[in-house]
Design an enzyme around this catalytic site. Structure first.
Site, PDB file in Angstrom:
ATOM      1  N   HIS A 219       2.687  28.669  21.506  1.00 19.74           N
ATOM      2  CA  HIS A 219       3.783  28.221  22.837  1.00 19.74           C
ATOM      3  C   HIS A 219       3.460  29.571  23.935  1.00 19.74           C
ATOM      4  O   HIS A 219       4.411  30.821  24.083  1.00 19.74           O
ATOM      5  CB  HIS A 219       5.610  28.911  21.954  1.00 19.74           C
TER       6      HIS A 219
ATOM      7  N   CYS B   3       3.206  23.005  20.640  1.00 19.23           N
ATOM      8  CA  CYS B   3       3.489  23.182  19.103  1.00 19.23           C
ATOM      9  C   CYS B   3       3.637  22.295  18.858  1.00 19.23           C
ATOM     10  O   CYS B   3       2.943  20.598  18.597  1.00 19.23           O
ATOM     11  CB  CYS B   3       4.509  24.170  19.005  1.00 19.23           C
TER      12      CYS B   3
ATOM     13  N   GLU C 108       4.899  29.366  26.906  1.00 17.10           N
ATOM     14  CA  GLU C 108       5.887  30.117  27.413  1.00 17.10           C
ATOM     15  C   GLU C 108       7.631  31.162  27.373  1.00 17.10           C
ATOM     16  O   GLU C 108       6.866  31.978  27.845  1.00 17.10           O
ATOM     17  CB  GLU C 108       7.298  28.321  27.237  1.00 17.10           C
TER      18      GLU C 108
HETATM   19  N1  GLN Z   1       7.569  21.361  13.382  1.00 13.88           N
HETATM   20  C1  GLN Z   1       6.475  21.762  13.715  1.00 13.88           C
HETATM   21  C2  GLN Z   1       5.252  22.952  12.529  1.00 13.88           C
HETATM   22  O1  GLN Z   1       6.585  23.267  11.627  1.00 13.88           O
HETATM   23  C3  GLN Z   1       6.637  22.283  15.461  1.00 13.88           C
HETATM   24  C4  GLN Z   1       7.271  23.359  15.028  1.00 13.88           C
HETATM   25  C5  GLN Z   1       7.092  23.800  16.962  1.00 13.88           C
HETATM   26  O2  GLN Z   1       7.524  23.058  17.677  1.00 13.88           O
HETATM   27  N2  GLN Z   1       8.464  25.348  17.188  1.00 13.88           N
HETATM   28  O3  GLN Z   1       4.701  23.392  12.688  1.00 13.88           O
END
Ligand code: GLN
Length: 516
Positions: free
Chosen positions: A488, A366, A490
């Site tokens: 994600h 992410c 995970e």
């Molecule tokens: N802050 C980033 C976004 O909003 C990444 C979000 C995250 O890592 N879950 O896109």
């Protein structure tokens, strides 16, 4: 009280029943006023877990999904906020016309109907459950949890005896002589009794197992059978907890009290989670948070992949604001997790550059994906002012998602949950997933700026996973393993089904280790 291991206890009991062929589902009750965990600080409350339906929920639901191998929905996390919202909405619609709306019966009725609905929910292919675990968060005696405990009391009265079972998880602290103290348990059992609740089983948490003498004492003081006192000492790996509880004979107690047909346990899950390690790798995770609880799912996903590859994964947590670059050389792999906000930004970008140029296996998740693109833009394409629009002024190689423009409410408004991703042939992503179409869970507001995609790819970065014009995976060719995902992975990893990016990463760490 929180942090005691109620979630792992409930998940383990679920596993014990599931190993006997019973269908099990789970509900977590969080007695706070937030609607969900989405806007809560993970540094204080631990990880925000993301479900396939996009629910941002308490981390215990992650434990349930991993232990029970099921997919849960947002309805399986009940909060005070959700209950009150729904009751107030009904009141405005006139559903209680003429009545005075009160905690008892209106709030407690709503709690009971939410528990029932979640218990009967057969969505996500889990089928109808035979048993629903209901974990009531918080501490007995807290104002916040009162309506929930009252609802539990009412439910126990309404249902036949064998249809409910109350399990109380308590702390057995050690005194300076090394003796386990039973007083906290005696007092909380008393507090429960004042609320009209009688515990059928007490699960005693402590650093050491509870001996039979202490069990006898608890049994007498707390008015329950001695076999109902279950010792649950801390073990090095949470996946051992079901096995430990089996040794305590909890299955027989459950059969007896719930009048279930006693069945032999299928032990395959136990063999899987207790597989021997023959290798070891050391992974560095660069994060701005001091607490590991923020990234529980990452820790578990590394463990799942490690088990499948007979490789123990040792994790070091590096403070993104303080670590020194040469420290990174000692790791077999570096992981840059997700996150929000500016703090620790340059440290994470530095680590990404180090992993890319020194050819250290890297997994970015992410924010880790977005910063891989920033690092590449700065140091390969020479766009020194490259940055994410979330972080400040400059060339926005990471921009806000178009559908997020103008969104002002922060709760539950990100791009959340399951979305499909199409993989490109002949890429690392394709190799590790082994199929072209995948589905993964998301939680983000920003993305790779479509205006720069072509130039970034011409510069040598490969976007190997996409959804329409949205970049979902990036990789660096001619590198032992450099893969970052906008999603994600995970959150979908299970002991029985390790996540492909984590498998690829741990495998690459192993290769690097063996060559050194
Ligand atoms: N802050 C980033 C976004 O909003 C990444 C979000 C995250 O890592 N879950 O896109």
């Amino acid at each position: 009280m929180s942090g005691l291991g109620k979630g792992i206890t409930a998940a383990s009991i679920g596993r014990i029943l599931k190993n006997r062929g019973y269908g099990v589902t789970a509900v977590k009750i969080d007695p706070y006023l937030n609607i969900d965990a989405g806007t809560m600080n993970p540094g204080q409350h631990g990880e925000v877990f993301v479900l396939s339906d996009g629910g941002e929920v308490d981390l215990d639901l992650g434990n349930y999904e991993r232990f029970l191998d099921i997919d849960l929905t947002s309805d399986h996390n009940i909060t005070t906020g959700k209950i009150y919202r729904s009751v107030i909405e009904k009141e405005r619609k006139g559903e209680y016309l003429g009545e005075t709306v009160q905690i008892i019966p209106h709030i407690t009725d709503e709690i009971k109907s939410c528990i029932r609905a979640a218990a009967h929910d057969a969505t996500s292919g889990n089928g109808q459950a035979d048993i629903c675990l209901v974990e009531v968060g918080g501490t007995v005696g807290d104002i916040e949890s009162m309506p929930f405990l009252e609802a539990v009391r009412q439910m126990r009265g309404e249902l036949p005896d064998e249809d409910t079972l109350l399990i109380h998880v308590t702390l057995f602290p050690e005194d300076s002589m090394g003796d386990l103290k039973t007083k906290p348990t005696q007092h909380s059992v008393k507090a429960l009794r004042e609320l009209g609740l009688h515990a059928d089983i007490i699960v005693g948490r402590g650093e050491r197992p509870i001996g039979s003498q202490t069990k006898r004492k608890i049994s007498a003081f707390c008015d329950l059978a001695q076999q109902g006192v279950i010792s649950a000492a801390t073990v090095p790996d949470i996946y051992q907890v079901p096995m430990e509880m089996e040794k305590e004979g909890i299955a027989e107690v459950l059969f007896q009290y719930l009048r279930l047909e006693p069945r032999e346990a299928d032990t395959r899950w136990y063999s899987l989670v207790s597989r021997e390690y023959t290798n070891r790798v050391h992974v560095g995770i660069v994060s701005k948070y001091g607490v590991e609880d923020v990234y529980i799912s990452i820790k578990e996903a590394l463990k799942h992949a490690g088990r499948a590859l007979s490789t123990e994964v040792k994790i070091s947590w590096l403070d993104a604001e303080r670590y020194e670059e040469p420290q990174l050389a000692e790791f077999d792999g570096i992981l840059i997790p997700g996150g929000f906000g500016q703090r620790g930004l340059e440290g994470k970008i530095g680590a990404l550059g180090y992993a890319r140029t020194r050819r250290i296996p890297l997994l970015g998740l992410c924010l880790g994906f977005q910063l891989s693109v920033v690092e590449f833009s700065r140091n390969v394409l020479g766009w020194k002012d490259a940055i994410s629009a979330e972080m400040g002024e400059g060339r926005h190689v990471i921009a806000i998602l178009p559908e997020q423009e103008g969104v002002t409410d922060l709760g539950g408004t990100m791009r959340l949950g399951n979305y499909p991703v199409t993989l490109r042939e002949n890429t690392l992503a394709m190799k590790i997933y082994g199929q072209k179409e995948i589905v993964e869970r998301h939680r983000h507001r920003y993305e790779v700026n479509p205006e720069y995609i072509a130039e970034i790819e011409e510069g040598g970065m490969v976007f190997s996973g996409t959804w329409r014009n949205r970049m979902e995976i990036c990789e660096i060719p001619d590198h032992p393993f450099f893969l970052a995902t906008q999603f994600h992975p995970e959150f979908r990893s299970r002991p029985t089904r390790p996540s492909p990016p984590f498998m690829g990463f741990v495998d690459a760490c192993r290769t690097r280790r063996s060559r050194r």
